[in-house]
Motif scaffolding. Structure first.
Motif, PDB file in Angstrom:
ATOM      1  N   VAL A 103       8.342   6.440   4.968  1.00  9.29           N
ATOM      2  CA  VAL A 103       8.172   5.513   3.771  1.00  9.29           C
ATOM      3  C   VAL A 103       9.832   4.820   5.020  1.00  9.29           C
ATOM      4  N   TYR A 104      10.776   6.035   5.535  1.00  7.96           N
ATOM      5  CA  TYR A 104      11.980   5.098   6.730  1.00  7.96           C
ATOM      6  C   TYR A 104      11.593   4.150   7.461  1.00  7.96           C
ATOM      7  N   ARG A 105      10.124   3.649   7.781  1.00  3.40           N
ATOM      8  CA  ARG A 105       9.454   2.837   8.781  1.00  3.40           C
ATOM      9  C   ARG A 105       9.550   1.843   7.938  1.00  3.40           C
ATOM     10  N   TYR A 106       9.388   1.252   7.013  1.00  5.77           N
ATOM     11  CA  TYR A 106       8.876   0.363   6.297  1.00  5.77           C
ATOM     12  C   TYR A 106       9.985  -0.226   5.755  1.00  5.77           C
ATOM     13  N   GLY A 107       9.834  -2.179   5.440  1.00  3.08           N
ATOM     14  CA  GLY A 107      10.409  -2.087   3.718  1.00  3.08           C
ATOM     15  C   GLY A 107       9.243  -2.111   2.416  1.00  3.08           C
ATOM     16  N   ILE A 108      10.000  -0.946   1.437  1.00  2.74           N
ATOM     17  CA  ILE A 108       9.561  -0.424   0.391  1.00  2.74           C
ATOM     18  C   ILE A 108       9.754  -1.311  -0.560  1.00  2.74           C
ATOM     19  N   VAL A 109       9.267  -1.186  -1.401  1.00  2.00           N
ATOM     20  CA  VAL A 109       9.238  -2.471  -3.060  1.00  2.00           C
ATOM     21  C   VAL A 109      10.150  -1.399  -3.937  1.00  2.00           C
ATOM     22  N   LYS A 139      15.737   5.514   3.740  1.00  2.00           N
ATOM     23  CA  LYS A 139      15.734   7.885   3.927  1.00  2.00           C
ATOM     24  C   LYS A 139      14.709   7.875   2.520  1.00  2.00           C
ATOM     25  N   PRO A 140      13.712   8.837   2.926  1.00  2.00           N
ATOM     26  CA  PRO A 140      12.886   9.319   1.889  1.00  2.00           C
ATOM     27  C   PRO A 140      13.579   9.337   0.438  1.00  2.00           C
ATOM     28  N   GLU A 141      14.468   9.807   0.440  1.00  2.00           N
ATOM     29  CA  GLU A 141      15.617  10.468  -0.260  1.00  2.00           C
ATOM     30  C   GLU A 141      15.806   9.455  -1.869  1.00  2.00           C
ATOM     31  N   GLU A 142      16.019   8.657  -0.509  1.00  2.00           N
ATOM     32  CA  GLU A 142      16.209   7.038  -1.247  1.00  2.00           C
ATOM     33  C   GLU A 142      15.587   5.956  -1.807  1.00  2.00           C
ATOM     34  N   ALA A 143      14.414   6.488  -1.249  1.00  2.00           N
ATOM     35  CA  ALA A 143      13.251   5.552  -1.965  1.00  2.00           C
ATOM     36  C   ALA A 143      13.287   5.027  -2.468  1.00  2.00           C
ATOM     37  N   PRO A 144      12.759   3.907  -4.046  1.00  2.00           N
ATOM     38  CA  PRO A 144      12.468   3.333  -5.152  1.00  2.00           C
ATOM     39  C   PRO A 144      11.524   3.944  -5.234  1.00  2.00           C
ATOM     40  N   SER A 145      10.230   3.333  -4.434  1.00  2.00           N
ATOM     41  CA  SER A 145       8.575   3.793  -4.336  1.00  2.00           C
ATOM     42  C   SER A 145       7.602   4.605  -2.826  1.00  2.00           C
ATOM     43  N   GLU A 149       0.929  -1.504   0.089  1.00  2.00           N
ATOM     44  CA  GLU A 149      -0.231  -0.141  -0.161  1.00  2.00           C
ATOM     45  C   GLU A 149       0.995   1.859   0.259  1.00  2.00           C
ATOM     46  N   ALA A 150       0.516   1.707  -0.396  1.00  2.00           N
ATOM     47  CA  ALA A 150       0.892   2.947  -0.383  1.00  2.00           C
ATOM     48  C   ALA A 150       0.939   4.661   0.216  1.00  2.00           C
ATOM     49  N   VAL A 151       2.341   4.468   1.156  1.00  2.00           N
ATOM     50  CA  VAL A 151       2.719   5.066   2.316  1.00  2.00           C
ATOM     51  C   VAL A 151       3.326   6.662   2.121  1.00  2.00           C
ATOM     52  N   PRO A 152       2.461   7.994   2.531  1.00  2.00           N
ATOM     53  CA  PRO A 152       3.221   9.111   3.190  1.00  2.00           C
ATOM     54  C   PRO A 152       4.444   9.367   2.781  1.00  2.00           C
ATOM     55  N   GLU A 153       5.561   9.909   1.662  1.00  2.00           N
ATOM     56  CA  GLU A 153       6.358   9.985   1.123  1.00  2.00           C
ATOM     57  C   GLU A 153       7.479   9.615   3.214  1.00  2.00           C
TER      58      GLU A 153
END
Length: 286
Positions: free
Chosen positions: A173-179, A202-208, A166-170
């Motif tokens: 994202v640091y709190r989750y596993g991001i696909v 980190k938000p700036e490094e998250a792929p989604s 599911e989408a989370v606020p940018e």
């Protein structure tokens, strides 16, 4: 192709985020509105066409198994008093098609280890689901759609492993596993090929902004990979590490973007929110 008929539900955790409620009561037995958390999750599996549940448990959790067992004395008492409505409530807990099996996790060595504890209960090449019971996945109000059921259908259609997201606020994202879907994010109710999972970026490094929810449909090959999986984060056997190896072997793994809602009942705030929202929708005056 073998259909998904079994779901592994790890219930061996201590539930520390729900203390002191979970000191003597398994966190999975904490009520959400009118029934325990674990019953909500099992009903989700049944709605998805999955009727065989494997509980990966430990000592002190027998109340979970007891909940789905028959209680002849109680049923006889209700019958003698003509309380047919309550008898129907009890019967709905474990409908005839439901099969519950338990296996012990002797040591807490991570989610991957918990899942692997159930490997001997699967047939060779049998796909399976994994459901993490801390998180409730519910349809939007007024909708009957079952996201887990849609994941099972997608497996049946293309044999691609399915990971619910599911989408989370940018800024969260640091709190989750991001696909990582290579920039091609699926629409709600659809799947997209995954390239990997980044843990708590980190938000700036998250792929989604798509976070892993705790619902998986996986091929048996994952069990074979878990059999020799090296410890990862936290020095534990991680399910995501085995899924990453699965992708490296060329097996298709897809992110399924849910249409419903999640309630994280693993902590007090999320549990209270689930009770408040779902109770109001059920017509209770809260």
């Amino acid at each position: 192709m073998t259909q998904v008929r079994k779901a592994i539900i790890p219930v061996a955790g201590f539930g520390t985020r729900l203390l002191p409620i979970s000191k003597a009561i398994p966190k999975e037995m904490v009520p959400v509105v009118d029934r325990p958390l674990i019953q909500h999750v099992v009903e989700e599996a049944l709605a998805a066409g999955i009727n065989e549940i494997i509980l990966v448990t430990r000592s002190g959790k027998s109340a979970i198994e007891d909940h789905f067992d028959a209680h002849a004395e109680l049923e006889d008492s209700l019958a003698s008093k003509g309380k047919d409505a309550l008898l129907e409530v009890l019967a709905a807990i474990a409908p005839p098609q439901l099969k519950i099996t338990s296996v012990r996790q002797p040591n807490a060595k991570g989610l991957g280890h918990a899942v692997f504890c159930a490997a001997h209960l699967l047939s060779q090449n049998e796909p399976f689901a994994v459901i993490l019971p801390d998180v409730l996945v519910k349809p939007q109000a007024g909708d009957a759609r079952c996201d887990l059921g849609d994941m099972v259908m997608r497996w049946d259609a293309n044999s691609a492993a399915q990971i619910m997201v599911e989408a989370v606020p940018e800024n969260e994202v640091y709190r989750y596993g991001i696909v990582d879907c290579g920039g091609s994010e699926p629409n709600a109710g659809e799947s997209a090929d995954m390239r990997g999972v980044v843990e708590k970026p980190k938000p700036e490094e998250a792929p989604s902004r798509l976070s892993v929810i705790g619902r998986y449909v996986l091929p048996f090959r994952v069990m074979e990979l878990l059999s020799d999986q090296s410890p990862g984060a936290g020095n534990e056997i991680q399910l995501t590490d085995a899924i990453d190896r699965l992708m490296q072997e060329g097996h298709s793994v897809q992110a399924f973007r849910m249409t419903g809602r999640t309630f994280d009942c693993g902590h007090i705030e999320g549990w209270l929110k689930a009770n408040t929202v779902l109770a109001r929708e059920a017509g209770y005056d809260v």
